[in-house]
Design a protein around this motif. Structure first.
Motif, PDB file in Angstrom:
ATOM      1  N   GLN A 109      21.621  20.048 -17.138  1.00  0.00           N
ATOM      2  CA  GLN A 109      21.259  21.363 -17.662  1.00  0.00           C
ATOM      3  C   GLN A 109      21.568  22.464 -16.658  1.00  0.00           C
ATOM      4  OE1 GLN A 109      17.125  21.123 -18.935  1.00  0.00           O
ATOM      5  NE2 GLN A 109      17.787  20.717 -21.028  1.00  0.00           N
ATOM      6  N   ARG A 110      21.351  22.177 -15.383  1.00  0.00           N
ATOM      7  CA  ARG A 110      21.644  23.139 -14.321  1.00  0.00           C
ATOM      8  C   ARG A 110      22.747  22.551 -13.444  1.00  0.00           C
ATOM      9  NH1 ARG A 110      17.766  27.088 -13.822  1.00  0.00           N
ATOM     10  NH2 ARG A 110      18.403  27.498 -11.661  1.00  0.00           N
ATOM     11  N   VAL A 111      23.900  23.200 -13.461  1.00  0.00           N
ATOM     12  CA  VAL A 111      25.072  22.730 -12.723  1.00  0.00           C
ATOM     13  C   VAL A 111      25.238  23.596 -11.475  1.00  0.00           C
ATOM     14  CG1 VAL A 111      27.557  22.317 -12.795  1.00  0.00           C
ATOM     15  CG2 VAL A 111      26.162  22.017 -14.878  1.00  0.00           C
ATOM     16  N   ARG A 112      25.351  22.944 -10.323  1.00  0.00           N
ATOM     17  CA  ARG A 112      25.596  23.676  -9.080  1.00  0.00           C
ATOM     18  C   ARG A 112      26.747  23.012  -8.336  1.00  0.00           C
ATOM     19  NH1 ARG A 112      21.123  23.035  -5.222  1.00  0.00           N
ATOM     20  NH2 ARG A 112      22.488  21.783  -3.906  1.00  0.00           N
ATOM     21  N   ILE A 113      27.803  23.785  -8.087  1.00  0.00           N
ATOM     22  CA  ILE A 113      28.972  23.280  -7.381  1.00  0.00           C
ATOM     23  C   ILE A 113      29.260  24.188  -6.205  1.00  0.00           C
ATOM     24  CG2 ILE A 113      31.444  22.779  -7.526  1.00  0.00           C
ATOM     25  CD1 ILE A 113      31.072  22.180 -10.482  1.00  0.00           C
ATOM     26  N   ASP A 114      29.289  23.618  -5.019  1.00  0.00           N
ATOM     27  CA  ASP A 114      29.711  24.316  -3.809  1.00  0.00           C
ATOM     28  C   ASP A 114      31.012  23.682  -3.347  1.00  0.00           C
ATOM     29  OD1 ASP A 114      27.450  25.916  -3.803  1.00  0.00           O
ATOM     30  OD2 ASP A 114      26.323  24.581  -2.476  1.00  0.00           O
ATOM     31  N   ALA A 115      31.983  24.503  -2.965  1.00  0.00           N
ATOM     32  CA  ALA A 115      33.289  23.969  -2.573  1.00  0.00           C
ATOM     33  C   ALA A 115      33.858  24.769  -1.413  1.00  0.00           C
ATOM     34  CB  ALA A 115      34.253  23.995  -3.752  1.00  0.00           C
ATOM     35  N   LEU A 116      34.527  24.051  -0.523  1.00  0.00           N
ATOM     36  CA  LEU A 116      35.269  24.655   0.588  1.00  0.00           C
ATOM     37  C   LEU A 116      36.684  24.111   0.512  1.00  0.00           C
ATOM     38  CD1 LEU A 116      34.194  25.051   4.277  1.00  0.00           C
ATOM     39  CD2 LEU A 116      36.345  23.929   3.728  1.00  0.00           C
ATOM     40  N   CYS A 117      37.668  24.998   0.397  1.00  0.00           N
ATOM     41  CA  CYS A 117      39.046  24.556   0.230  1.00  0.00           C
ATOM     42  C   CYS A 117      40.001  25.683   0.593  1.00  0.00           C
ATOM     43  CB  CYS A 117      39.299  24.056  -1.191  1.00  0.00           C
ATOM     44  SG  CYS A 117      38.559  25.050  -2.489  1.00  0.00           S
ATOM     45  N   LEU A 118      41.304  25.364   0.534  1.00  0.00           N
ATOM     46  CA  LEU A 118      42.338  26.299   0.963  1.00  0.00           C
ATOM     47  C   LEU A 118      42.775  27.234  -0.154  1.00  0.00           C
ATOM     48  CD1 LEU A 118      43.959  26.858   3.582  1.00  0.00           C
ATOM     49  CD2 LEU A 118      45.721  25.315   2.700  1.00  0.00           C
ATOM     50  N   THR A 119      42.941  26.696  -1.384  1.00  0.00           N
ATOM     51  CA  THR A 119      43.355  27.524  -2.515  1.00  0.00           C
ATOM     52  C   THR A 119      42.617  27.193  -3.814  1.00  0.00           C
ATOM     53  OG1 THR A 119      45.133  26.017  -3.190  1.00  0.00           O
ATOM     54  CG2 THR A 119      45.710  27.752  -1.614  1.00  0.00           C
ATOM     55  N   ALA A 120      41.880  26.105  -3.887  1.00  0.00           N
ATOM     56  CA  ALA A 120      41.096  25.718  -5.067  1.00  0.00           C
ATOM     57  C   ALA A 120      41.934  25.221  -6.231  1.00  0.00           C
ATOM     58  CB  ALA A 120      40.196  26.868  -5.532  1.00  0.00           C
ATOM     59  N   GLU A 121      43.170  24.748  -5.984  1.00  0.00           N
ATOM     60  CA  GLU A 121      43.984  24.200  -7.079  1.00  0.00           C
ATOM     61  C   GLU A 121      43.306  23.007  -7.741  1.00  0.00           C
ATOM     62  OE1 GLU A 121      48.781  24.819  -6.736  1.00  0.00           O
ATOM     63  OE2 GLU A 121      47.861  23.300  -5.457  1.00  0.00           O
ATOM     64  N   THR A 122      42.874  22.056  -6.928  1.00  0.00           N
ATOM     65  CA  THR A 122      42.255  20.849  -7.462  1.00  0.00           C
ATOM     66  C   THR A 122      40.982  21.188  -8.219  1.00  0.00           C
ATOM     67  OG1 THR A 122      43.132  19.598  -5.581  1.00  0.00           O
ATOM     68  CG2 THR A 122      41.390  18.548  -6.867  1.00  0.00           C
ATOM     69  N   LEU A 123      40.167  22.060  -7.651  1.00  0.00           N
ATOM     70  CA  LEU A 123      38.909  22.439  -8.289  1.00  0.00           C
ATOM     71  C   LEU A 123      39.160  23.150  -9.612  1.00  0.00           C
ATOM     72  CD1 LEU A 123      35.805  22.670  -8.158  1.00  0.00           C
ATOM     73  CD2 LEU A 123      36.124  24.844  -6.940  1.00  0.00           C
ATOM     74  N   THR A 124      40.155  24.018  -9.670  1.00  0.00           N
ATOM     75  CA  THR A 124      40.448  24.760 -10.900  1.00  0.00           C
ATOM     76  C   THR A 124      40.815  23.817 -12.032  1.00  0.00           C
ATOM     77  OG1 THR A 124      41.191  26.675  -9.621  1.00  0.00           O
ATOM     78  CG2 THR A 124      41.871  26.578 -11.919  1.00  0.00           C
ATOM     79  N   LEU A 125      41.652  22.829 -11.740  1.00  0.00           N
ATOM     80  CA  LEU A 125      42.027  21.856 -12.766  1.00  0.00           C
ATOM     81  C   LEU A 125      40.812  21.064 -13.237  1.00  0.00           C
ATOM     82  CD1 LEU A 125      45.352  20.597 -11.159  1.00  0.00           C
ATOM     83  CD2 LEU A 125      45.149  21.855 -13.314  1.00  0.00           C
ATOM     84  N   ALA A 126      39.950  20.669 -12.302  1.00  0.00           N
ATOM     85  CA  ALA A 126      38.760  19.898 -12.673  1.00  0.00           C
ATOM     86  C   ALA A 126      37.788  20.740 -13.497  1.00  0.00           C
ATOM     87  CB  ALA A 126      38.070  19.375 -11.413  1.00  0.00           C
ATOM     88  N   ILE A 127      37.580  21.990 -13.102  1.00  0.00           N
ATOM     89  CA  ILE A 127      36.688  22.885 -13.850  1.00  0.00           C
ATOM     90  C   ILE A 127      37.238  23.133 -15.249  1.00  0.00           C
ATOM     91  CG2 ILE A 127      35.878  25.272 -14.001  1.00  0.00           C
ATOM     92  CD1 ILE A 127      34.209  23.785 -12.055  1.00  0.00           C
ATOM     93  N   ALA A 128      38.554  23.300 -15.363  1.00  0.00           N
ATOM     94  CA  ALA A 128      39.154  23.547 -16.684  1.00  0.00           C
ATOM     95  C   ALA A 128      38.846  22.401 -17.633  1.00  0.00           C
ATOM     96  CB  ALA A 128      40.663  23.740 -16.541  1.00  0.00           C
ATOM     97  N   GLU A 129      38.935  21.154 -17.138  1.00  0.00           N
ATOM     98  CA  GLU A 129      38.625  20.006 -17.993  1.00  0.00           C
ATOM     99  C   GLU A 129      37.150  19.989 -18.375  1.00  0.00           C
ATOM    100  OE1 GLU A 129      40.076  16.222 -16.780  1.00  0.00           O
ATOM    101  OE2 GLU A 129      41.978  17.001 -16.022  1.00  0.00           O
ATOM    102  N   ALA A 130      36.272  20.338 -17.433  1.00  0.00           N
ATOM    103  CA  ALA A 130      34.841  20.352 -17.731  1.00  0.00           C
ATOM    104  C   ALA A 130      34.491  21.445 -18.737  1.00  0.00           C
ATOM    105  CB  ALA A 130      34.042  20.543 -16.436  1.00  0.00           C
ATOM    106  N   VAL A 131      35.145  22.594 -18.623  1.00  0.00           N
ATOM    107  CA  VAL A 131      34.905  23.684 -19.579  1.00  0.00           C
ATOM    108  C   VAL A 131      35.309  23.251 -20.986  1.00  0.00           C
ATOM    109  CG1 VAL A 131      35.681  25.998 -20.273  1.00  0.00           C
ATOM    110  CG2 VAL A 131      35.018  25.552 -17.898  1.00  0.00           C
ATOM    111  N   HIS A 132      36.381  22.463 -21.107  1.00  0.00           N
ATOM    112  CA  HIS A 132      36.788  21.946 -22.420  1.00  0.00           C
ATOM    113  C   HIS A 132      35.673  21.091 -23.033  1.00  0.00           C
ATOM    114  CE1 HIS A 132      40.658  23.651 -22.187  1.00  0.00           C
ATOM    115  NE2 HIS A 132      41.209  22.786 -21.358  1.00  0.00           N
ATOM    116  N   LEU A 133      34.931  20.363 -22.194  1.00  0.00           N
ATOM    117  CA  LEU A 133      33.822  19.555 -22.699  1.00  0.00           C
ATOM    118  C   LEU A 133      32.723  20.441 -23.289  1.00  0.00           C
ATOM    119  CD1 LEU A 133      33.436  16.876 -19.869  1.00  0.00           C
ATOM    120  CD2 LEU A 133      34.615  16.650 -22.056  1.00  0.00           C
ATOM    121  N   VAL A 134      32.487  21.573 -22.666  1.00  0.00           N
ATOM    122  CA  VAL A 134      31.491  22.507 -23.203  1.00  0.00           C
ATOM    123  C   VAL A 134      31.981  23.079 -24.526  1.00  0.00           C
ATOM    124  CG1 VAL A 134      30.172  24.617 -22.770  1.00  0.00           C
ATOM    125  CG2 VAL A 134      30.697  23.067 -20.874  1.00  0.00           C
ATOM    126  N   HIS A 135      33.261  23.434 -24.585  1.00  0.00           N
ATOM    127  CA  HIS A 135      33.824  23.963 -25.830  1.00  0.00           C
ATOM    128  C   HIS A 135      33.716  22.941 -26.961  1.00  0.00           C
ATOM    129  CE1 HIS A 135      36.581  26.992 -23.531  1.00  0.00           C
ATOM    130  NE2 HIS A 135      35.313  27.362 -23.547  1.00  0.00           N
TER     131      HIS A 135
END
Length: 299
Positions: A109-135
């Motif tokens: 119910q409460r999602v918390r993600i902290d990330a440290l990275c150079l450009t966030a390419e990997t994170l963006t792809l992963a978040i996009a897939e998770a957002v599709h699950l919400v849709h």
């Protein structure tokens, strides 16, 4: 510390979707190992996008190890995807490792993600897939909080950088455009969930680091940490129509090591706890406000 000055506004791009479709074709062997990828002009015509968008998509696939000989004046060669996933049992690389864990985090119910990275390419792809699950209604979080630490735009990066003896600012500007594009994409993806029918309470915040991170770290719901090393290589990349030698990272190929608080191993729990403390200490002390560009800010 002083905040960064705003970066110029960037155009909205769809290179992530193009990379995803091409990736599926490679895994399905519609694009077979050893074959040449269609030219950038052919791909641009097929997808109805500028060549620059195609180049960004191809770079993602190259960083994932799915393409070889890219950026050398001829179409890249398609690699065997089975050879990419050569990690030991229980470990995976890049988005293959991160995406299912982010998707699992989105079932809370409460999602918390902290990330440290150079450009966030990997994170963006992963978040996009998770957002599709919400849709799709598979995940129904009530609140999503994302905090992201990336290098500041005005620091001298250890990588990516032009090779020794070269002072090519285009390498830095290329990284900056990528950093900002990923941040904007994350803001857009998660911001879409604030509207009905989802009405998720979304918070997305960015801060700038005064140094180049040599590792990437993802902390999910305070329960899991994924840690990986940036692989640094000298390689050739096309920048503004010219092949440039640079020192760069293969972030999408970084093997991610998972650590769980619920694991019986006390060292796993300690690693997650100490990683969270380390992230919080950077967030609260040496980091500064990060500006992505006009029209994009923390939400």
């Amino acid at each position: 510390m002083k905040p960064e000055s705003p970066a110029p506004a960037g155009k909205k791009r769809s290179h992530l979707q193009i990379a995803d479709e091409l990736r599926q074709q490679i895994h399905a062997r519609t694009l077979a190992p050893g074959e040449r990828m269609p030219t950038q002009a052919e791909l641009a015509d097929r997808f109805g996008v500028p060549r620059g968008t195609v180049r960004q998509a191809l770079r993602i696939l190259q960083d994932e190890g799915l393409l070889t000989n890219a950026g050398r004046g001829s179409p890249a060669t398609i690699a065997d995807p089975r050879a990419v996933h050569d990690a030991p049992e229980g470990l995976e690389r890049g988005v293959v490792a991160l995406a299912p864990r982010v998707a699992a985090a989105f079932t809370a119910q409460r999602v918390r993600i902290d990330a440290l990275c150079l450009t966030a390419e990997t994170l963006t792809l992963a978040i996009a897939e998770a957002v599709h699950l919400v849709h799709a209604g598979t995940a129904r979080p009530e609140r999503i909080e994302l905090r992201l630490l990336m290098p500041g735009r005005n620091i001298d990066l250890a990588f990516p950088t032009a090779t020794e003896g070269s002072d090519d600012d285009r390498v830095h500007q290329r990284w900056l455009r990528q950093r900002n594009a990923q941040g904007m994409a994350l803001t857009t993806f998660l911001g879409s969930l604030r509207k009905p029918p989802y009405s998720v309470n979304v918070s997305v915040r960015f801060r700038a680091l005064p140094f180049t991170p040599s590792v990437k770290l993802y902390l999910l719901n305070g329960e899991e940490a994924l840690f990986g090393y940036y692989l640094v290589r000298q390689r050739e990349a096309e920048i503004e129509g010219e092949n440039v030698e640079l020192i760069d990272t293969l972030g999408m190929q970084s093997m991610l090591f998972p650590f769980l608080t619920r694991a019986e191993n006390r060292r796993n729990r300690a690693f997650v706890e100490q990683s969270q403390l380390w992230f919080d200490s950077l967030w609260e002390t040496v980091s500064s406000p990060l500006e992505l560009g006009a029209g994009f800010s923390d939400i």
